[in-house]
Write a protein that holds these residues in place. Structure first.
Motif, PDB file in Angstrom:
ATOM      1  N   TRP A  20       0.979  -1.127  -0.116  1.00 26.39           N
ATOM      2  CA  TRP A  20       0.062  -0.068   0.031  1.00 26.39           C
ATOM      3  C   TRP A  20       0.988   1.355   0.030  1.00 26.39           C
ATOM      4  O   TRP A  20       1.868   1.416   0.855  1.00 26.39           O
ATOM      5  CB  TRP A  20      -0.916   0.048   1.401  1.00 26.39           C
ATOM      6  N   LYS A  21       0.754   2.259  -0.762  1.00 24.21           N
ATOM      7  CA  LYS A  21       1.171   3.454  -0.895  1.00 24.21           C
ATOM      8  C   LYS A  21       2.813   3.413  -1.792  1.00 24.21           C
ATOM      9  O   LYS A  21       2.993   4.560  -1.842  1.00 24.21           O
ATOM     10  CB  LYS A  21       1.666   4.001   0.340  1.00 24.21           C
ATOM     11  N   HIS A  41       6.470 -13.502   1.343  1.00 23.34           N
ATOM     12  CA  HIS A  41       4.944 -13.258   1.723  1.00 23.34           C
ATOM     13  C   HIS A  41       4.930 -11.617   1.094  1.00 23.34           C
ATOM     14  O   HIS A  41       5.627 -10.753   1.566  1.00 23.34           O
ATOM     15  CB  HIS A  41       4.544 -13.369   3.158  1.00 23.34           C
ATOM     16  N   ILE A  42       4.014 -11.452   0.367  1.00 25.01           N
ATOM     17  CA  ILE A  42       3.975 -10.033  -0.453  1.00 25.01           C
ATOM     18  C   ILE A  42       2.234  -9.880  -0.282  1.00 25.01           C
ATOM     19  O   ILE A  42       1.525 -10.661  -0.587  1.00 25.01           O
ATOM     20  CB  ILE A  42       4.136 -10.036  -2.009  1.00 25.01           C
ATOM     21  N   ASP A  43       1.905  -8.550   0.434  1.00 25.62           N
ATOM     22  CA  ASP A  43       0.471  -8.222   0.705  1.00 25.62           C
ATOM     23  C   ASP A  43       0.082  -7.199  -0.424  1.00 25.62           C
ATOM     24  O   ASP A  43       0.777  -6.143  -0.672  1.00 25.62           O
ATOM     25  CB  ASP A  43       0.466  -7.646   2.060  1.00 25.62           C
ATOM     26  N   ASN A  49      -3.780   0.130  -6.772  1.00 22.89           N
ATOM     27  CA  ASN A  49      -3.382   0.469  -8.093  1.00 22.89           C
ATOM     28  C   ASN A  49      -1.915   0.487  -8.660  1.00 22.89           C
ATOM     29  O   ASN A  49      -1.482   1.061  -9.273  1.00 22.89           O
ATOM     30  CB  ASN A  49      -3.827   2.093  -8.289  1.00 22.89           C
ATOM     31  N   ASN A  50      -1.445  -0.705  -8.327  1.00 26.08           N
ATOM     32  CA  ASN A  50      -0.033  -1.147  -8.643  1.00 26.08           C
ATOM     33  C   ASN A  50       0.232  -2.529  -8.766  1.00 26.08           C
ATOM     34  O   ASN A  50       1.176  -2.951  -8.923  1.00 26.08           O
ATOM     35  CB  ASN A  50       1.007  -0.602  -7.723  1.00 26.08           C
ATOM     36  N   SER A 207      -0.232  -1.376   8.802  1.00 23.65           N
ATOM     37  CA  SER A 207       0.300   0.097   9.283  1.00 23.65           C
ATOM     38  C   SER A 207       1.202  -0.192  10.541  1.00 23.65           C
ATOM     39  O   SER A 207       0.990   0.549  11.441  1.00 23.65           O
ATOM     40  CB  SER A 207      -0.850   0.875   9.325  1.00 23.65           C
ATOM     41  N   PRO A 208       1.914  -1.324  10.558  1.00 28.32           N
ATOM     42  CA  PRO A 208       2.717  -1.756  11.767  1.00 28.32           C
ATOM     43  C   PRO A 208       3.820  -0.504  12.311  1.00 28.32           C
ATOM     44  O   PRO A 208       4.018  -0.259  13.429  1.00 28.32           O
ATOM     45  CB  PRO A 208       3.422  -2.950  11.471  1.00 28.32           C
ATOM     46  N   LEU A 209       4.138   0.391  11.183  1.00 29.49           N
ATOM     47  CA  LEU A 209       5.156   1.603  11.633  1.00 29.49           C
ATOM     48  C   LEU A 209       4.056   2.737  11.658  1.00 29.49           C
ATOM     49  O   LEU A 209       4.759   3.844  11.795  1.00 29.49           O
ATOM     50  CB  LEU A 209       6.316   1.736  10.452  1.00 29.49           C
TER      51      LEU A 209
END
Ligand code: A2P
Length: 318
Positions: A20-21, A41-43, A49-50, A207-209
């Motif tokens: 994301w982003k 592992h890819i989320d 949109n990528n 959003s772990p960071l």
């Protein structure tokens, strides 16, 4: 790399790369660096949109022999405009085409919020469906069909609270196997973690960071910072790691998958290396009692006078 086991024995590497982003033009290189570094592992998600760039990176990695498809765990998510029964498989097939894959490892309902077909982000009441128009059970039936026909090995949800999960559990043939939600020391989600565990569901922390690279439209000026919080920095120096690594290791200690996003090669390596950090129980207890409680992705963008949804529809009552 530690893994989490699904009920059928399939393994999910506990640290994955978030996308994301990550913009087109950046994400291709980021995914390749991650696969070279050892991420398996890819989320992903349609709304990021990528996905076609992510797919190009997968194709390159497979053809260069960096990884084989069966060694890689790929998650993607159904966007809000494909919640009707007849649209779920259409959404998944578009994602598979973009990712250049013939199956996903995990497919999630991205949000318990429904838009009309073709609407990217609903701006007014007419662009939303309500729960009466498109019940969540209907969307879940579509997910079960995708599972049954082999387009995805596992199915689950994202941003669901326990009452929404209970609605699905009441009628489902295949129970959700994953709930992906925002999670970090400012939002430990204890009630939801307990619920998911009791129902045999794995969890992933997004959003772990703190997702500091969000656009200003979904960011408040006075937000607290996870990476700069004094206690997190203090514990990071105790473990001789970075604050980001400590925040990642926090989920590893809880048995929760975690998907830090990065487009920087050094940080991509750093984040994966956090899998080796073991936070002691007393430090986990200290983190549990951290003074700040905060939700960064607060969902207000789905609410207001021009929407049929409210925040009570979304979040767990703690
Ligand atoms: P970048 O992509 O330039 O590395 P989240 O995973 O919570 O969405 O957070 C993503 C944000 O955190 C991005 O701005 C990302 O920047 C940054 N980030 C990722 N890894 C690290 C790290 N190890 N240290 C500091 N910031 C990081």
């Amino acid at each position: 790399m530690k893994t989490l086991a699904f009920n059928n024995g399939d393994q999910l590497p506990i640290i994955g790369l978030g996308t994301w982003k990550s913009k087109p033009g950046q994400v291709y290189q980021a995914v390749l660096w991650a696969l070279e570094a050892g991420y398996r592992h890819i989320d992903c998600a349609a709304i990021y949109n990528n996905q076609s760039e992510v797919g190009q990176a997968f194709t390159k990695a497979f053809s260069d022999g960096i990884v084989r498809r069966e060694e890689l765990f790929v998650t993607s998510k159904l966007w809000n405009s494909n919640h009707r029964l007849e649209d779920v498989e259409v959404g998944l097939k578009e994602t598979l085409r973009d990712l250049r894959l013939d199956y996903l490892d995990l497919y999630l309902i991205h949000w318990p919020v429904s838009f009309k077909k073709g609407v990217e982000f609903a701006q007014n009441r007419e662009e939303y469906y309500t729960y009466q128009d498109v019940p969540l059970e209907q969307t879940w039936e579509g997910m079960e069909a995708c599972f049954a026909n082999g387009l995805t090995k596992h199915i689950g949800v994202s941003n669901f609270n326990s009452s929404k999960l209970n609605e699905i559990l009441k009628t489902c043939k295949v129970a959700p196997e994953m709930n992906q939600v925002e999670m970090h020391p400012f939002l430990p989600q204890d009630t939801l973690v307990k619920f998911c565990k009791e129902h045999g569901m794995l969890m992933t922390a997004y959003s772990p960071l703190g997702s500091g690279d969000r656009s200003s439209s979904i960011k408040k000026a006075d937000e607290p910072s996870l990476l700069q919080h004094a206690l997190i920095q203090e514990l990071a120096s105790k473990y001789a790691c970075s604050a980001a690594q400590l925040l990642i290791a926090y989920h590893v200690a809880r048995g929760i998958a975690v998907i830090p996003k990065s487009i920087n090669q050094e940080r991509i390596h750093e984040n994966l290396a956090a899998g080796a950090i073991v936070i002691e129980a007393n430090d986990m207890e200290t983190l549990k009692n951290i003074d700040t409680k905060y939700r960064f992705i607060d969902g207000t963008f789905y609410t207001g006078p021009r929407s049929p949804y409210s925040l009570e529809d979304l979040w767990e009552k703690e």
